[in-house]
Design an enzyme around this catalytic site. Sequence first.
Site: not given
Lengths: 375, 198
Positions: A154, A319, A352
């Site tokens: 991320s 995601d 995610h």
Amino acid sequence: MTERGRLGPVEARRVAFDEPFVFAAGKVLPQWELAYETYGTLNAARSNAILICHALSGHHHVAGWYADNPRNVGWWDNMIGPGKPIDTNRFFVVGVNNLGGCHGSTGPASLNPATGEPWGADFPVVTVPDWIKAQARLADHLGIEQWAAVVGGSLGGMQALQWTIDEPERVRHALVIAAAPKLTAENIAFNDVARQAIITDPEFHGGHFYRYGTRPQRGLRLARMLGHITYLSDDQMAEKFGRKRRAGAGSYGFDVEFEVESYLHYQGDKFAGVFDANTYLLMTRALDYFDPAAPFGDDLAAALARARAGFLVVSFSTDWRFSPARSREIVNALVKNKQAVSYAEIASQHGHDSFLMDDRYYHAVVAAYMGNVQT
Amino acid sequence: MSHALKRPDFAVIAGWMKPGESVLDLGCGAGELLLLLAGRGLRGWGIERDPGHVLAAIENGVNVIQSDLEAGLAGFEDDAFDHVVLSRTLQTMRHTQQILAEMLRVGREAVVSFPNFAYWKNRIAILNGRMPVSEDLPYQWYDTPNVRFFTMLDFESLCSDMGIAIRDRQVLDDKGALVTEEHNFLGSLAVYRIGRGG
């Protein structure tokens, strides 16, 4: 792979830099500190060091546990340790809390020497390149000239990417996981709603809530609830919660009735109780500003042309916050430059958050890549 | 490199490439061809759909991109590679013309190898009333990944229709030996080097 085992206990450390830190925004910290942890042993050639960059709410406690609190296990302990994909029997792994954080590094809750009060809203807005600069000073401090790899998921993956651009000679490999080359309008919109929840909380006091001995917990809680929705997938929420009700439901009111509400409230409360609201604002802003291609005429390939690293890019099928298509933008730019890159798109239902999960194929891919990282 | 020995078409393919050139290998498996080519000084990237193969390719230290070829090669620039290779895969793809066109968009030239359905042993199998199962067509009809069955003549005819130039051709029998005559009858595996026509 070497013998698998548990890491720990581990110790948090802190390093103070008695030198000014100049942010991209122009503001200056006269002196600053970073909290960090290390696992494994730095070899004689100092060539086996791995930097782990954290995401929005992460910190330096990446793996292992504390002797005085065995239940406080690092946030990526399933990935890092003896015999794990990032193998501490081979590598010297460094976790760091970023500037602006709220886990030990200098941040909004630290005292501003000019006022003797917490920085609060006056803490400089920090960017991803600022973090790279600070992490590079930590590398200097540890005697690490070049990372064998910089790894992150991320926002952490974005730092890994930025490292290869800002410090090309200091990174041999970058593992860019569940990331994107920049945020979309939709991403920024989610961040804005989260920030507005905090800023409009009456307890926020323009960011100087420390003064009043209070915290904008309601805003922070809403921000985290919203974030959580975007970190999960529709499929996963359907499977995990569906329309399940709590016992005694059916009251025709607005109390917690559906399981998903209960889950979000719990996550929001947990987070709001410990996290610093100003740090949340800073981290989301750093995400919004992240755009390494911008100084290169919005040409990502041009930005990455200076990178010397080999890349592993990983994305997850469900995601939608940073979709596989966004990772492919990074891959395509690297291939255009004829740079070394492998890309895995992991089938996972965890959205995610998949990058934090113990998925067999995902971990095998990381282990396989790390197996070819020379020390 | 034991895999490479079992793949006589690899030697043919490698023979058409020079050190320093770039290659995109479509359906690269565990990266055997890319390893062979890397040993000869080429720079390569592979595309592979199967997770097990992607993992093996990463273990082998080759550049592999997990992607489905049926989605095309969007995202790769025109003329990005000196060569694009599609070995023993064309017969598994539905979008035949699209992938050929895409290969010659992103590659200066391309290599395509495929099992020749008109190989004499295949013809005999059909004459005997059965679908062929051979070295180069090793699957039963009910579990084959192949969806297109075609011959060298068919392929050459399609190239002609699409304005694709055939620059070279090597044909192997089911032992991997070079076939020098009656190619469409004696050839089990055909390897073509193609480019943009005109």
